[in-house]
Design an enzyme around this catalytic site. Structure first.
Site, PDB file in Angstrom:
ATOM      1  N   SER A 116       0.850  -1.192   0.000  1.00  0.00           N
ATOM      2  CA  SER A 116       0.000   0.000   0.000  1.00  0.00           C
ATOM      3  C   SER A 116       0.888   1.245   0.000  1.00  0.00           C
ATOM      4  O   SER A 116       2.065   1.162  -0.331  1.00  0.00           O
ATOM      5  CB  SER A 116      -0.940  -0.032   1.205  1.00  0.00           C
ATOM      6  OG  SER A 116      -1.950   0.937   1.068  1.00  0.00           O
ATOM      7  N   ASN A 117       0.349   2.385   0.355  1.00  0.00           N
ATOM      8  CA  ASN A 117       1.137   3.626   0.375  1.00  0.00           C
ATOM      9  C   ASN A 117       0.636   4.550   1.482  1.00  0.00           C
ATOM     10  O   ASN A 117      -0.312   4.222   2.191  1.00  0.00           O
ATOM     11  CB  ASN A 117       1.078   4.307  -0.996  1.00  0.00           C
ATOM     12  CG  ASN A 117      -0.343   4.627  -1.395  1.00  0.00           C
ATOM     13  OD1 ASN A 117      -1.012   5.434  -0.769  1.00  0.00           O
ATOM     14  ND2 ASN A 117      -0.835   3.959  -2.445  1.00  0.00           N
ATOM     15  N   ARG A 118       1.241   5.714   1.614  1.00  0.00           N
ATOM     16  CA  ARG A 118       0.987   6.608   2.745  1.00  0.00           C
ATOM     17  C   ARG A 118      -0.219   7.521   2.589  1.00  0.00           C
ATOM     18  O   ARG A 118      -0.420   8.419   3.407  1.00  0.00           O
ATOM     19  CB  ARG A 118       2.208   7.506   2.970  1.00  0.00           C
ATOM     20  CG  ARG A 118       3.395   6.792   3.513  1.00  0.00           C
ATOM     21  CD  ARG A 118       4.496   7.799   3.820  1.00  0.00           C
ATOM     22  NE  ARG A 118       5.759   7.132   4.045  1.00  0.00           N
ATOM     23  CZ  ARG A 118       6.074   6.535   5.183  1.00  0.00           C
ATOM     24  NH1 ARG A 118       5.233   6.556   6.205  1.00  0.00           N
ATOM     25  NH2 ARG A 118       7.242   5.941   5.308  1.00  0.00           N
TER      26      ARG A 118
END
Ligand code: CTP
Length: 210
Positions: A21-23
């Site tokens: 995933s990512n921030r």
């Protein structure tokens, strides 16, 4: 008017307990949904997992992966006048999802990845979407040049260009500073809350309808 807004990160499963995933916090997308609703429009918000409250009066669809988001957008874009795709969609996903939790081993592990579907890039060509189309560009270099290329390549009316190399704005922050790139102009919005930036984006997008 009817708006469709995507927000948040996506999660790409590796095995039953792990994902890529990512921030992205989803704050920009939720602020856009809130702003469009506040201006009296119908809003469908399609979001990856976030910890945010859904703005009141907004139709909400929670999704997990890029593929889920692609299918939801494909199915919901009919009858929409303004689509703003602000989600930080994962560009790659594991080629295979392990059915059981992967056990560790000695030495290195290699994870093979494949491209996810490009939702923004499919709007015109595959979904036949004819309304106003707004995309986001998160860049660390050549911000405006890359935004302009994206504008043309994906058939967008506007790209919200975001310099993610700058501290205190963008990903995981309550503030943002962006440039709205259209065919004929570049409009810089100086550092402000995501709510104020969202309202400016919604109003500028509506100017394409006349
Ligand atoms: N987007 C999308 N579907 C994807 C990937 C991105 O709809 N699978 C959308 C995002 O919501 C955003 C825009 O496309 O509006 C970002 O474009 P993208 O080409 O992915 O650019 P970046 O991720 O900024 O980076 P790059 O092109 O440099 O890989």
């Amino acid at each position: 008017m009817r708006f469709l807004i995507t927000a948040g990160p996506t999660r790409e499963a590796i095995d039953p307990v792990r994902f890529l995933s990512n921030r992205s916090s989803g704050r920009m997308g939720y602020a856009l949904a809130g702003a469009a609703r506040h201006e009296g429009h119908e809003v469908c918000l399609i979001s990856g997992p976030t910890s945010l409250d859904v703005p009141e009066g907004v139709d909400f669809l929670q999704v997990e992966s890029a593929k889920d988001m692609y299918e939801a957008v494909r199915d919901m874009q009919r009858g929409v006048q303004v689509a703003i795709l602000s989600a930080a969609v994962a560009d790659y996903r594991p080629v295979a999802v392990a059915m059981q939790k992967i056990k560790k081993d000695e030495g290195e592990m290699v994870l093979r990845l494949e491209r996810t579907p490009d939702i923004l890039g499919s709007m015109r060509s595959e979904f036949g979407y004819g309304g106003v189309l707004v995309g986001f560009a998160a860049e660390t270099q050549n911000l405006l040049e890359n935004a302009r290329k994206k504008l043309e390549r994906k058939g967008c009316d506007m790209i919200v260009a975001n310099d993610v190399s700058r501290p205190g704005i963008g990903f995981d922050s309550s503030m943002n500073e962006v440039t709205l790139v259209t065919k004929d102009e570049e409009l810089h919005l100086s550092k402000d809350t995501k709510e104020h930036i969202a309202l400016a984006i919604v109003r500028r997008a509506l100017e394409f309808i006349s």
